[in-house]
Design a protein around this motif. Structure first.
Motif, PDB file in Angstrom:
ATOM      1  N   VAL A 203      39.388  43.583  45.895  1.00 23.10           N
ATOM      2  CA  VAL A 203      40.816  43.920  45.860  1.00 23.10           C
ATOM      3  C   VAL A 203      41.111  44.612  44.540  1.00 23.10           C
ATOM      4  O   VAL A 203      40.705  44.138  43.476  1.00 23.10           O
ATOM      5  CB  VAL A 203      41.694  42.656  46.006  1.00 23.10           C
ATOM      6  CG1 VAL A 203      43.162  43.002  45.802  1.00 23.10           C
ATOM      7  CG2 VAL A 203      41.486  42.033  47.382  1.00 23.10           C
ATOM      8  N   VAL A 204      41.767  45.763  44.597  1.00 19.80           N
ATOM      9  CA  VAL A 204      42.121  46.518  43.391  1.00 19.80           C
ATOM     10  C   VAL A 204      43.625  46.815  43.427  1.00 19.80           C
ATOM     11  O   VAL A 204      44.284  46.657  44.454  1.00 19.80           O
ATOM     12  CB  VAL A 204      41.320  47.837  43.301  1.00 19.80           C
ATOM     13  CG1 VAL A 204      39.828  47.552  43.184  1.00 19.80           C
ATOM     14  CG2 VAL A 204      41.601  48.726  44.528  1.00 19.80           C
ATOM     15  N   GLY A 205      44.156  47.220  42.296  1.00 23.81           N
ATOM     16  CA  GLY A 205      45.559  47.624  42.231  1.00 23.81           C
ATOM     17  C   GLY A 205      46.537  46.491  42.057  1.00 23.81           C
ATOM     18  O   GLY A 205      47.737  46.681  42.291  1.00 23.81           O
ATOM     19  N   THR A 206      46.056  45.312  41.670  1.00 24.34           N
ATOM     20  CA  THR A 206      46.970  44.188  41.456  1.00 24.34           C
ATOM     21  C   THR A 206      46.356  43.202  40.476  1.00 24.34           C
ATOM     22  O   THR A 206      45.127  43.029  40.450  1.00 24.34           O
ATOM     23  CB  THR A 206      47.278  43.465  42.789  1.00 24.34           C
ATOM     24  OG1 THR A 206      48.118  42.344  42.523  1.00 24.34           O
ATOM     25  CG2 THR A 206      46.019  42.996  43.476  1.00 24.34           C
ATOM     26  N   ASP A 207      47.222  42.547  39.696  1.00 25.01           N
ATOM     27  CA  ASP A 207      46.774  41.502  38.786  1.00 25.01           C
ATOM     28  C   ASP A 207      46.813  40.130  39.436  1.00 25.01           C
ATOM     29  O   ASP A 207      46.459  39.128  38.800  1.00 25.01           O
ATOM     30  CB  ASP A 207      47.662  41.480  37.528  1.00 25.01           C
ATOM     31  CG  ASP A 207      47.519  42.758  36.708  1.00 25.01           C
ATOM     32  OD1 ASP A 207      46.411  43.350  36.754  1.00 25.01           O
ATOM     33  OD2 ASP A 207      48.501  43.147  36.036  1.00 25.01           O
ATOM     34  N   ALA A 208      47.240  40.087  40.667  1.00 28.93           N
ATOM     35  CA  ALA A 208      47.330  38.802  41.356  1.00 28.93           C
ATOM     36  C   ALA A 208      45.962  38.235  41.707  1.00 28.93           C
ATOM     37  O   ALA A 208      45.830  37.045  41.989  1.00 28.93           O
ATOM     38  CB  ALA A 208      48.163  38.948  42.634  1.00 28.93           C
ATOM     39  N   VAL A 209      44.948  39.102  41.712  1.00 29.69           N
ATOM     40  CA  VAL A 209      43.585  38.690  42.045  1.00 29.69           C
ATOM     41  C   VAL A 209      42.714  38.928  40.823  1.00 29.69           C
ATOM     42  O   VAL A 209      42.582  40.060  40.354  1.00 29.69           O
ATOM     43  CB  VAL A 209      43.048  39.476  43.259  1.00 29.69           C
ATOM     44  CG1 VAL A 209      41.636  39.007  43.608  1.00 29.69           C
ATOM     45  CG2 VAL A 209      43.973  39.315  44.452  1.00 29.69           C
ATOM     46  N   SER A 210      42.114  37.886  40.292  1.00 28.58           N
ATOM     47  CA  SER A 210      41.260  38.021  39.115  1.00 28.58           C
ATOM     48  C   SER A 210      39.986  38.780  39.467  1.00 28.58           C
ATOM     49  O   SER A 210      39.487  38.713  40.603  1.00 28.58           O
ATOM     50  CB  SER A 210      40.898  36.637  38.558  1.00 28.58           C
ATOM     51  OG  SER A 210      42.062  35.923  38.215  1.00 28.58           O
ATOM     52  N   ASP A 211      39.449  39.501  38.475  1.00 29.19           N
ATOM     53  CA  ASP A 211      38.253  40.295  38.704  1.00 29.19           C
ATOM     54  C   ASP A 211      37.027  39.436  39.003  1.00 29.19           C
ATOM     55  O   ASP A 211      36.065  39.907  39.617  1.00 29.19           O
ATOM     56  CB  ASP A 211      37.964  41.180  37.486  1.00 29.19           C
ATOM     57  CG  ASP A 211      39.031  42.246  37.279  1.00 29.19           C
ATOM     58  OD1 ASP A 211      39.703  42.585  38.284  1.00 29.19           O
ATOM     59  OD2 ASP A 211      39.195  42.717  36.141  1.00 29.19           O
ATOM     60  N   ASP A 212      37.048  38.169  38.559  1.00 24.61           N
ATOM     61  CA  ASP A 212      35.862  37.341  38.707  1.00 24.61           C
ATOM     62  C   ASP A 212      35.911  36.428  39.938  1.00 24.61           C
ATOM     63  O   ASP A 212      35.033  35.587  40.120  1.00 24.61           O
ATOM     64  CB  ASP A 212      35.649  36.480  37.464  1.00 24.61           C
ATOM     65  CG  ASP A 212      36.859  35.578  37.175  1.00 24.61           C
ATOM     66  OD1 ASP A 212      37.914  35.823  37.786  1.00 24.61           O
ATOM     67  OD2 ASP A 212      36.731  34.664  36.351  1.00 24.61           O
TER      68      ASP A 212
END
Length: 300
Positions: A203-212
């Motif tokens: 998922v990209v384009g949001t801070d609601a989902v952490s990269d890790d």
């Protein structure tokens, strides 16, 4: 102590053991790429070939070796039919009954010792069996393969579980649902194994989902409920399901909408929340890793 061991019989036994390994490895879906139908047919042709050789040959214990190889080929053929075609209990009973009658009859013929096959006849029979095998393999090669076509929705809206937005609710909640379908179609006439392609993404384009965090992709129905083979011309559809852990404070109304797109990797950026779906071999490179099934070729 008498240690006089017949070295020839030991070598015969080893040859039979290695033949069993070869038969067992042949029926796995990792070599040759043949269909289930043709593999079963080739095993039966092999059984007939060794049986004819056993009737014909008259040297030492070689006839016994030929019979043993014929029996092994038939045993693997029968086990393959039962495990891959999954017949009913009645069907399994009939297969075992017919097999028992067949081998009792063959044993009677061998014990009588009255069956004599001329050399020329043996040559004709073996040539015919080899020709049949080659025709089957050729037909399998030119026959259509199983194709996989992924169709994704343009966007998807997910709702957080009930109670997740309460003051004492969890900080991270899963959003999940279907985002498209994968259709598997057998373009040929023979029954082939069904191996859904690997699937992954991010998922990209949001801070609601952490990269890790791991965005989980899977097919519905799950593997233990779906078929593992496709008959000729058959088509099956599987839902592509995603589970996205998001931070609870990222949504106020209990829902979140994502755009959906097909990609080759996750090294992308978007202005809006976007689910990038990777289908096929490239899904193995997604980090954190998530692979569903083995990778298959021909994914559209």
């Amino acid at each position: 102590m008498n240690l006089d061991i017949d070295g020839g019989k030991i070598l015969y036994a080893l040859g039979i053991a290695f033949a069993l390994g070869a038969f067992a490895y042949f029926v796995r879906d990792v070599v040759f790429g043949l269909s289930i139908t043709v593999k079963a047919a080739l095993l039966f042709v092999t059984f007939l070939a060794f049986l004819v050789v056993g009737f014909w040959i008259e040297r030492g214990a070689l006839d016994v070796v030929a019979y043993a190889l014929a029996a092994l080929a038939y045993f693997v053929f029968l086990a393959y039919i039962i495990t891959r075609y999954d017949p009913s209990e009645t069907g399994v009973f009939l297969l075992f009954t017919v097999s028992a009658a067949l081998f009792v009859g063959l044993g009677y013929v061998v014990r009588q010792g009255e069956l004599s096959i001329p050399d020329r006849t043996v040559g004709y029979v073996l040539f015919t069996l080899v020709a049949v095998g080659l025709v089957l393999v050729g037909a399998d090669v030119v026959s259509g393969e199983v194709t996989y076509t992924a169709e994704l929705d343009d966007e998807a809206t997910f709702t957080v579980p009930e109670g997740a937005l309460d003051a004492d609710g969890p900080e991270v909640v899963p959003l999940e649902g279907g985002i498209g379908t994968l259709t598997a179609r057998n373009e040929g006439v023979f029954t082939r194994p069904l191996t859904l392609p690997s699937i992954g993404g991010c998922v990209v384009g949001t801070d609601a989902v952490s990269d890790d965090v791991r965005v989980r992709f899977r097919y519905q129905p799950p593997s233990y409920e779906r078929a593992d083979r496709l008959a000729g011309g058959e088509e099956l559809e599987h839902e592509i399901h995603v589970e996205i852990p998001v931070q609870t404070n990222a949504t106020d109304d209990g829902s979140m909408t994502f755009a959906i797109e097909r990609g080759d990797d996750c090294d992308v950026s978007r202005e809006e929340p976007t689910i990038v779906v990777i289908v096929g071999e490239d899904a193995r490179e997604v980090r954190p890793p998530l692979v569903v099934g083995r990778s298959a070729e021909g994914v559209d």
